[in-house]
Enzyme design. Structure first.
Site, PDB file in Angstrom:
ATOM      1  N   ASN A  33      46.479  30.409  28.754  1.00  0.00           N
ATOM      2  CA  ASN A  33      47.589  29.767  29.607  1.00  0.00           C
ATOM      3  C   ASN A  33      46.797  29.061  30.404  1.00  0.00           C
ATOM      4  O   ASN A  33      45.719  30.243  30.852  1.00  0.00           O
ATOM      5  CB  ASN A  33      48.574  30.880  29.801  1.00  0.00           C
ATOM      6  CG  ASN A  33      49.155  31.187  28.801  1.00  0.00           C
ATOM      7  OD1 ASN A  33      50.355  30.109  28.216  1.00  0.00           O
ATOM      8  ND2 ASN A  33      49.088  32.164  27.486  1.00  0.00           N
ATOM      9  N   THR A  34      46.721  27.843  31.407  1.00  0.00           N
ATOM     10  CA  THR A  34      45.950  27.332  32.595  1.00  0.00           C
ATOM     11  C   THR A  34      46.453  27.583  33.144  1.00  0.00           C
ATOM     12  O   THR A  34      47.324  26.978  34.551  1.00  0.00           O
ATOM     13  CB  THR A  34      46.598  25.789  31.751  1.00  0.00           C
ATOM     14  OG1 THR A  34      47.399  25.189  31.571  1.00  0.00           O
ATOM     15  CG2 THR A  34      45.521  25.599  31.138  1.00  0.00           C
ATOM     16  N   ARG A  35      46.789  29.261  33.702  1.00  0.00           N
ATOM     17  CA  ARG A  35      47.714  29.590  34.695  1.00  0.00           C
ATOM     18  C   ARG A  35      47.024  31.517  34.524  1.00  0.00           C
ATOM     19  O   ARG A  35      46.748  31.357  33.806  1.00  0.00           O
ATOM     20  CB  ARG A  35      49.170  29.501  34.442  1.00  0.00           C
ATOM     21  CG  ARG A  35      49.687  29.967  33.502  1.00  0.00           C
ATOM     22  CD  ARG A  35      51.285  29.137  33.825  1.00  0.00           C
ATOM     23  NE  ARG A  35      51.533  30.057  32.229  1.00  0.00           N
ATOM     24  CZ  ARG A  35      52.331  31.320  31.878  1.00  0.00           C
ATOM     25  NH1 ARG A  35      51.805  31.780  32.228  1.00  0.00           N
ATOM     26  NH2 ARG A  35      52.633  31.191  30.793  1.00  0.00           N
ATOM     27  N   LEU A  36      47.558  31.686  35.929  1.00  0.00           N
ATOM     28  CA  LEU A  36      47.619  32.972  35.962  1.00  0.00           C
ATOM     29  C   LEU A  36      49.189  33.560  35.719  1.00  0.00           C
ATOM     30  O   LEU A  36      50.302  32.770  35.050  1.00  0.00           O
ATOM     31  CB  LEU A  36      47.965  33.825  37.720  1.00  0.00           C
ATOM     32  CG  LEU A  36      46.828  33.137  38.752  1.00  0.00           C
ATOM     33  CD1 LEU A  36      47.100  33.896  39.514  1.00  0.00           C
ATOM     34  CD2 LEU A  36      46.111  34.593  38.068  1.00  0.00           C
ATOM     35  N   THR A  96      44.642  32.518  31.745  1.00  0.00           N
ATOM     36  CA  THR A  96      44.323  33.392  31.212  1.00  0.00           C
ATOM     37  C   THR A  96      44.084  33.396  29.578  1.00  0.00           C
ATOM     38  O   THR A  96      44.590  32.368  28.789  1.00  0.00           O
ATOM     39  CB  THR A  96      45.542  34.201  30.758  1.00  0.00           C
ATOM     40  OG1 THR A  96      46.502  33.918  32.756  1.00  0.00           O
ATOM     41  CG2 THR A  96      45.833  35.685  30.798  1.00  0.00           C
TER      42      THR A  96
END
Length: 234
Positions: free
Chosen positions: A53-56, A36
């Site tokens: 951000n390396t994620r949902l 994100t």
């Protein structure tokens, strides 16, 4: 407190430019999996990179609602080395989605997180309503971790329909934290504010209006107490 998609402020042109920048950033660092990219947008539609951000993130349900896609499934597919099921050009936006975060916190004490056992939890249901939660009655809200109880998402054909469904869902939500408070009353007040209704609220708006004496009343606290008592008795 509230996330929505599509943004009522950002133009389609700005949205496309932001998406292109996000893709360029991920490609530059050879990033794979869900991620994100966050931007800050100015009043003139100029935008500036904030972070990735390396994620949902917690906001992903609004994207899933208006695209009809399952981003968690996509993330797992990439982890298995599979190709994504469609291209960016095939993604279509339809309708409007608004999400709010129901927290064990006290808005009248500068949103201080609350801890305690979940004595009562009756999430809403109905057309266009989605509830993401990991909390059940009898669980404890810890003092040293995220105090979020649930994300409540409303989807509608229009923004007005989504807002109406969200208001109804919040009125039908019952939650009691033993020894603690929640932000339900604050959210009910928030959803009726004219700046929320017309989509003009910005990131500093809550602090400004609270300084003016708005969003600080306990208008619904008496009703909430009576409802909680009836629900507990039943």
């Amino acid at each position: 407190v509230i996330e929505e998609a599509p943004s009522p402020f950002i133009s389609d042109e700005t949205r496309q430019k932001m998406g292109a920048q996000a893709v360029a950033l991920a490609k530059a660092v050879k990033y794979q999996s869900a991620g994100t990219v966050e931007f800050v947008v100015g009043a003139d539609q100029s935008f500036y990179f904030l972070e990735m951000n390396t994620r949902l993130q917690v906001e992903h349900p609004v994207t899933e609602c208006i695209t009809g896609q399952d981003l968690v499934a996509w993330q797992l597919a990439v982890a298995r080395g599979e190709a994504l099921p469609l291209t960016q050009d095939q993604v279509r936006l339809q309708g409007h989605a608004i999400e709010l975060r129901l927290y064990a916190e006290d808005p009248q004490a500068d949103f201080l997180p609350q801890s305690g056992d979940v004595a009562l939890w009756r999430p809403p249901a109905g057309p266009g309503i989605r509830v993401d939660t990991g909390v059940a009655e009898g669980d404890s809200i810890p003092a040293d971790f995220d105090s979020m109880i649930a994300k409540i998402i409303a989807y509608g054909r229009t923004r007005d329909e989504a807002l109406a469904r969200l208001r109804r869902a919040m009125r039908e939500t019952t939650v009691v934290i033993e020894g603690g408070a929640t932000n339900k009353s604050f959210i009910l007040d928030l959803l009726d504010q004219p700046e929320v209704v017309d989509g003009s609220a910005d990131t500093g708006w809550i602090d400004r209006v609270r300084g003016e004496g708005r969003l600080v009343a306990r208008e619904h606290s008496g009703v909430a107490l009576v409802v909680a008592g009836i629900e507990a008795y039943e």
